[in-house]
Design a protein around this motif. Structure first.
Motif, mmCIF file in Angstrom:
data_model
loop_
_atom_site.group_PDB
_atom_site.id
_atom_site.type_symbol
_atom_site.label_atom_id
_atom_site.label_comp_id
_atom_site.label_asym_id
_atom_site.label_seq_id
_atom_site.Cartn_x
_atom_site.Cartn_y
_atom_site.Cartn_z
ATOM 1 N N GLN A 1 -6.782 -7.295 -5.546
ATOM 2 C CA GLN A 1 -5.870 -8.156 -5.006
ATOM 3 C C GLN A 1 -4.371 -6.966 -4.863
ATOM 4 O OE1 GLN A 1 -7.332 -9.630 -7.064
ATOM 5 N NE2 GLN A 1 -7.985 -11.020 -5.668
ATOM 6 N N PHE A 2 -4.365 -5.883 -5.860
ATOM 7 C CA PHE A 2 -3.552 -5.008 -6.581
ATOM 8 C C PHE A 2 -3.617 -3.919 -5.448
ATOM 9 C CE2 PHE A 2 -2.320 -0.828 -7.874
ATOM 10 C CZ PHE A 2 -0.994 -1.034 -8.356
ATOM 11 N N TYR A 3 -4.903 -3.202 -4.821
ATOM 12 C CA TYR A 3 -5.023 -2.744 -3.914
ATOM 13 C C TYR A 3 -4.282 -3.130 -2.607
ATOM 14 C CZ TYR A 3 -6.370 0.662 -6.969
ATOM 15 O OH TYR A 3 -6.253 1.880 -8.430
ATOM 16 N N ASP A 4 -4.735 -4.209 -1.937
ATOM 17 C CA ASP A 4 -5.109 -4.943 -0.965
ATOM 18 C C ASP A 4 -3.264 -5.176 -0.844
ATOM 19 O OD1 ASP A 4 -7.643 -5.666 -0.348
ATOM 20 O OD2 ASP A 4 -7.670 -7.828 -0.867
ATOM 21 N N LYS A 5 -2.560 -5.564 -1.193
ATOM 22 C CA LYS A 5 -1.189 -5.615 -1.267
ATOM 23 C C LYS A 5 -0.688 -4.451 -1.158
ATOM 24 C CE LYS A 5 2.506 -8.355 -3.474
ATOM 25 N NZ LYS A 5 2.529 -8.776 -4.660
ATOM 26 N N ARG A 6 -1.288 -3.470 -1.912
ATOM 27 C CA ARG A 6 -0.503 -2.296 -1.732
ATOM 28 C C ARG A 6 -1.181 -1.877 -0.923
ATOM 29 N NH1 ARG A 6 -1.045 3.318 -6.334
ATOM 30 N NH2 ARG A 6 0.750 1.989 -7.084
ATOM 31 N N TYR A 7 -2.351 -1.334 -0.001
ATOM 32 C CA TYR A 7 -2.152 -0.577 1.136
ATOM 33 C C TYR A 7 -2.592 -1.987 2.393
ATOM 34 C CZ TYR A 7 -3.413 3.321 -1.780
ATOM 35 O OH TYR A 7 -3.124 3.655 -2.319
ATOM 36 N N GLU B 1 -3.756 4.360 -11.313
ATOM 37 C CA GLU B 1 -3.024 2.991 -12.250
ATOM 38 C C GLU B 1 -3.813 2.901 -13.589
ATOM 39 O OE1 GLU B 1 -4.557 3.374 -8.851
ATOM 40 O OE2 GLU B 1 -2.670 3.521 -7.584
ATOM 41 N N LEU B 2 -4.593 3.742 -14.098
ATOM 42 C CA LEU B 2 -5.195 3.155 -15.384
ATOM 43 C C LEU B 2 -4.347 2.913 -16.275
ATOM 44 C CD1 LEU B 2 -9.149 4.362 -14.903
ATOM 45 C CD2 LEU B 2 -8.354 2.445 -15.346
ATOM 46 N N GLY B 3 -4.350 2.014 -17.539
ATOM 47 C CA GLY B 3 -3.613 1.979 -18.555
ATOM 48 C C GLY B 3 -4.525 1.822 -18.942
#
Lengths: 608, 480
Positions: free
Chosen positions: A422-428, A446-448
């Motif tokens: 979802q994070f990447y779907d949103k960003r891209y 984005e890894l932490g």
């Protein structure tokens, strides 16, 4: 005078007498037999409960050394109305207590607001001062036994945490506590508060109307003795901890060491650290504020809370996932010409021979190799789309303990961060593929991860596929065992048989031809993996992940030093020295020690 | 009174009364012992302790009782007026030379012994009242006699109030009890009681309401006394009508005064008319009513003035506190609150001898004197309180019985005087410890610590016993 109505008048008067006595008796019956409030009020008048404070439990390290002791100290109290009218020797009290007369005056003025109530003038009065005060025989003043924390080794500030008085908000949340009680606020003190705190005792005294103590109520039938806090044994090795803190001095970062066969945390340093004694006693407030405004944030426990990009150390995870997924065999060769290139996307790499297999890719930390592996995982036709493949990858990563807290016994543990679909779907806006997220391949993007999670990764690899939840406490006085979860093996989703090639790569990296050769210890088959994490805050972070010996590993370690450049330049020597110290009990490589001590790291961002 | 005195002093004594008396003094000793015993004291037998002193006082009191019994009963009648004069003299003397204790200038100090003349003056007043009321021509319902009697009472009352010992003064009000027994018209008792009541609650009602209440009650009392109905109701209506008319006339004339003024003018005129009417129709008791009415009219609206300027702040606070107009548990209400706690915490059977924490640890002030009943309530509980109250009640009833069997009015009046004084003391003293009465510093008879009060009450009681004994001897002689 005896008129005709004489008899009726006599009767009337007799009735008046009975009426008056009847009214009195009725009223007496009401207040003595029906209204029970007066019994309580009488008790409240005469009973004076005195809290007896317990000694807080002690904390030992794994070798039985004191990490935290409880020292006898006293609260200096006053009951204003008991003060002698003729005055008393203010200056003598001040000189014994080491406070200014103005402060004493101020406290006495405050005490005058509620003259019957005991009021604390000063806490943490040492025993010597208390004895001197006893000699003065001051009326109206008295001392109350308390304990304060003492740290003989002066190590593990963030680890051990500190103790403070319960605040009014806490009193609302925890009804078991009373004003004036101490409570563990962070670290081990907070995590094991229930065990360490003990239980308050109570002595009920009878007082007269002037507040003078007349004796004990019912000969002490309702008195209770304080129950001292239980001691705990930490998994920490105090000497290793001390050495690690010394090595990390001047650097910002964290170092965590775990015993892979048990999950016990041997050492956990968050740098900069602080002397825990500074957060004890009267100066606590001042010191605390000083630390709070320190730009390097010594109160922030980086070891469990920081979210660092893992850098190249994460390649180990990629390799393992690839092997498990069947998209990678140890002998698979990929080319690398100073990097990986696909269309406009380019990932740089350092100079090394090409093409190369998995062992060499691990040992020399080849970026391109793991880009191929990562893309193969995500683009696996088995899953239909990149996004499905990404979900599978994420599940694997989380099984290694990333992106969630490990449920250790340590409070305040951070989750780290693993991005989801979802994070990447949103960003891209929904359109992304394995190339878009390629930086994840080499532990960037984005890894932490928390340093604890990285140390846990080292432990997983050392164990070839499983971990015990890292924990800080080994045993609690009076308890046979810890929580069950600390004795269970937690397997990753990667089969143990796939770990050997990665271990081989890590071993070669140290002992044959890799980036970690400086970490070699003759006689101990050290395995390691350097990491150099790019970050937007300046120079690269230096990180090193290692365990030793290769067979039956005794220590798994992760060192992370912010802005110190290559993994091999700072994190590696620190980790290697710690391994040497832990495994051999001494440090023979003086040059390396000098190097670490003398190498300065600059933090323009913190020190602005 | 015609026959000579007794031959044997133990002959005809009412032994039940004596036993009750002895029991009460012993109860008093036990309570004082518990209230003032100091566990840490090095010399428990030292004379500096209250309980040891009380032991001596009790012995002295018993001796005094014996001496009183030796006297010939005729002397009391003879000595009544000289004793009264002496009593007044002593009261005036203490007002001038006395020593102030707790704000009241009511004590003579001789060395370490303190004497409160009021205690003895009460005996003198009781004797004088008995003497006056036993006069051959005395009629309680005659206005002139009533005024004489009132003067006899108000002279000492005024001096005692001047001493600032209001509590002891108010005791004299209890003589109403005696007057009722002696045939005072009950419709006169009611307005008197009402005035006393109104004085206490006058802060709560407006002067106009007060005046209307007074007019109605006094008219109705007079109506009941003389049993004449119609004209009184007409007069009552006329007074209100006239006052309303006057009020509006004044307003029309542009004089804007409150209704209270019109009502007062009209009622004063009406009182004058009533006085003329009383003279014409020879209804003398109307004079008494008018006198009482005018006195209350002057007295009551000035209550606030009296309250503010004559009563001392601590007395004001006590009254306000009692009326619930001021709730101050730490200050004035402290004593009563602690005393209620002491008694209330006693429960059914009490905490046991010397185990009362409120008493032992000094939470109750004046615990051995005015608040001695707290010791009973806390340590002996409801049951113990019933016993003590039962003893006191029996003694009072016994005195009334002794009075009733007298043939001579002197003895009867005197016995009733003693009974009424004791009753009043018990009501006020016990009443204040349980919050029924405002705090007035008067002792519990025979029980409270204090030599002068114990000996005065002993004399007072044994004069009654003596009078009774001689009556019974005479009766016995006549019988045989």
């Amino acid at each position: 005078m005896s008129g005709y109505n004489d008899l009726s008048r006599i009767r009337t008067l007799r009735a008046v007498v009975f009426l008056i006595f009847g009214a009195i008796v009725l009223r007496l019956a009401y207040i003595q037999l029906i209204d029970t409030r007066y019994k309580d009020m009488a008790q409240r008048n005469v009973l004076h409960p005195v809290t007896l404070y317990p000694a807080r439990g002690e904390v030992y390290d794994r070798n039985g050394e004191f990490l935290v002791q409880s020292r006898e100290c006293y609260d200096f109290m006053v009951v204003y109305k008991d003060l002698p009218r003729s005055g008393f020797d203010t200056l003598r009290i001040c000189s014994i207590l080491g406070i200014t007369p103005e402060k004493l005056e101020r406290e006495l003025r405050n005490a005058r607001m509620r003259p019957r109530a005991p009021r604390r003038i000063l806490s943490f009065v040492p025993k010597e001062a208390k004895l001197l005060l006893d000699e003065c025989n001051l009326r109206g003043f008295y001392t109350v036994y308390r304990t304060e924390r003492q740290y003989p080794r002066k190590i593990g500030g963030n680890l051990l945490g500190y103790v403070g008085e319960v605040s009014p908000e806490m009193l609302k949340r925890y009804p078991d506590y009373n004003a004036g009680d101490y409570i563990g606020l962070t670290g081990v003190e907070a995590a094991y508060e229930d065990v360490l705190k003990g239980r308050n005792g109570l002595r009920i005294e009878e007082i007269d109307t002037h507040g003078a103590i007349k004796g004990s109520y019912m000969d002490g039938a309702f008195d209770t003795l304080p129950e001292h806090g239980k001691s705990i044994v930490c998994t920490i090795d105090a000497r290793l901890q001390l050495f690690a803190e010394e090595l990390m001095r001047g650097k910002v970062g964290a170092a965590v060491a775990i015993e892979p066969s048990t999950g016990e945390i041997l050492m956990m340093v968050s740098s900069p650290t602080y002397d825990p004694d500074e957060l004890v006693g009267r100066q606590r407030g001042n010191n605390y504020m000083k630390m709070l405004y320190n730009k390097r944030q010594p109160l922030f426990n980086r070891a469990v809370r920081a979210k660092y990009p893992p850098g190249s150390t994460f390649k180990l995870v990629q390799g393992l996932i690839g092997l498990q997924e069947g998209v990678l065999k140890p002998t698979d060769m990929y080319p690398c010409h100073s990097g990986y290139r696909s269309g406009r996307v380019r990932v740089k790499c350092h100079e090394h021979s090409s093409p190369l297999n998995l062992y060499f890719a691990v040992s020399t930390s080849c970026n391109a190799y793991f880009c191929y592996v990562f893309r193969n995982i995500l683009d696996n036709p088995k899953y239909g789309s990149v996004k499905e493949g990404f979900d599978v990858w994420k599940e694997y990563v989380e099984s290694f303990g990333f992106g969630r807290n490990l449920d250790t016994d340590f409070l305040g543990e951070g989750d780290g961060y693993v991005p989801d679909r979802q994070f990447y779907d949103k960003r891209y806006r929904g359109s992304w593929n394995s190339l878009t997220v390629l930086s994840l391949a080499i532990g960037q993007g984005e890894l932490g991860c928390t340093p604890l999670q990285m140390a846990n990764l080292a432990a997983i690899i050392a164990n070839r596929g499983y971990y015990y939840i890292p924990h800080i406490v080994r045993s609690v006085e009076g308890q046979d065992s810890l929580d069950r979860r600390f004795y269970e093996k937690h397997y990753t989703k990667v089969d143990p048989k796939y770990f050997e090639p990665i271990v081989e790569g890590m071993w070669r990296g140290v002992n044959v031809d890799g980036t970690s050769r400086w970490a070699a210890l003759p006689g101990y088959d050290v395995c390691g993996k350097t990491g150099t994490a790019q970050n937007p805050h300046g120079k690269d972070h230096s990180t090193f992940l290692s365990f030793a010996p290769r067979e039956n590993p005794r220590i798994a370690i992760s060192v992370y030093v912010e802005n110190a450049g290559f993994g091999a330049s700072m994190a590696l020597p620190i980790a290697s020295l710690l391994e040497e110290f832990y495994l051999t009990g001494e440090v023979k490589r003086q040059y390396m020690l000098d190097y670490v001590r003398n190498k300065e790291v600059y933090y323009p961002n913190y020190d602005k | 009174m015609t026959n000579s005195g007794r031959t044997n002093i133990f002959d005809g004594i009412d032994w039940k009364t004596v036993m009750l008396y002895v029991a009460l003094t012993l109860v008093g000793f036990v309570c004082i012992l518990s209230a003032s015993f100091d566990e840490g004291s090095a010399e428990p037998w030292s004379m500096s302790h209250f309980y040891m002193k009380q032991l001596v006082w009790i012995g002295a009191a018993w001796g005094v009782a014996f001496v009183v019994m030796l006297l010939d009963s005729r002397y009391f009648h003879m000595l009544a007026y000289p004793a009264y004069a002496l009593g007044i003299l002593a009261l005036v003397a203490v007002l001038i030379f006395g020593r102030e204790v707790n704000g009241a200038k009511a004590w003579f100090q001789f060395g370490s012994v303190r004497i409160q003349p009021v205690e003895f003056a009460k005996i003198a007043v009781a004797l004088a009242v008995a003497r006056m009321m036993s006069g051959y021509s005395f009629s309680i319902n005659r206005a002139g006699d009533l005024f004489r009697l009132a003067a006899l009472l108000f002279l000492p009352l005024a001096i005692i109030v001047l001493q600032n010992d209001t509590g002891s003064g108010v005791v004299l009000c209890s003589f109403l009890f005696v007057f009722y027994r002696e045939g005072l018209n009950k419709w006169l008792c009611i307005p008197v009681l009402l005035v006393v009541l109104l004085f206490i609650v006058s802060f709560l009602i407006t002067p106009t309401t007060l005046l209307i209440l007074l007019i109605v009650v006094f008219t109705v009392s007079e109506m009941m006394m003389n049993r004449i109905w119609r004209s009184r109701i007409i007069a009552l209506a006329a007074v209100f009508l006239a006052s309303i008319l006057l009020h509006y006339t004044l307003q029309l004339c542009g004089v804007d005064k409150p209704y209270y003024l019109s009502l007062m003018i009209v009622s004063l005129v009406a009182a004058a008319v009533a006085a003329v009417y009383a003279y014409r129709s020879n209804l003398r008791n109307i004079y008494v009513i008018i006198a009482l009415f005018v006195a209350s009219m002057i007295f009551l609206p000035t209550t606030e003035h009296i309250f503010n300027s004559i009563l001392k702040p601590h007395q004001q606070n006590r009254i306000l506190n009692f009326l619930g107009l001021m709730d101050d548990v730490r200050g004035t209400g402290y004593n009563v609150n602690q005393s209620k706690i002491a008694i209330g915490s006693g429960g059914l059977f009490g905490k046991g001898f010397m185990n009362g924490t409120q008493i032992k640890y000094n939470f109750v002030p004046e615990k051995h004197t005015d608040f001695i009943f707290c010791t009973v309530g806390e340590e002996w509980g409801f049951v113990g309180s019933l016993v003590v109250l039962g003893l006191l009640c029996a003694l009072i009833l016994r005195l009334m019985k002794m009075g009733d069997r007298h043939e001579e009015p002197f003895g009867r009046v005197y016995c009733y005087c003693v009974a009424s004084i004791l009753l009043f003391h018990v009501l006020v003293n016990v009443g204040m410890t349980i919050g029924l009465m405002p705090v007035m510093g008067i002792p519990l008879p025979f029980v409270s610590y204090g030599g002068s009060s114990l000996i005065a009450f002993t004399i007072m009681l044994f004069i009654a016993v003596n009078l009774d004994a001689s009556t019974r001897q005479q009766l016995g002689r006549r019988r045989f």
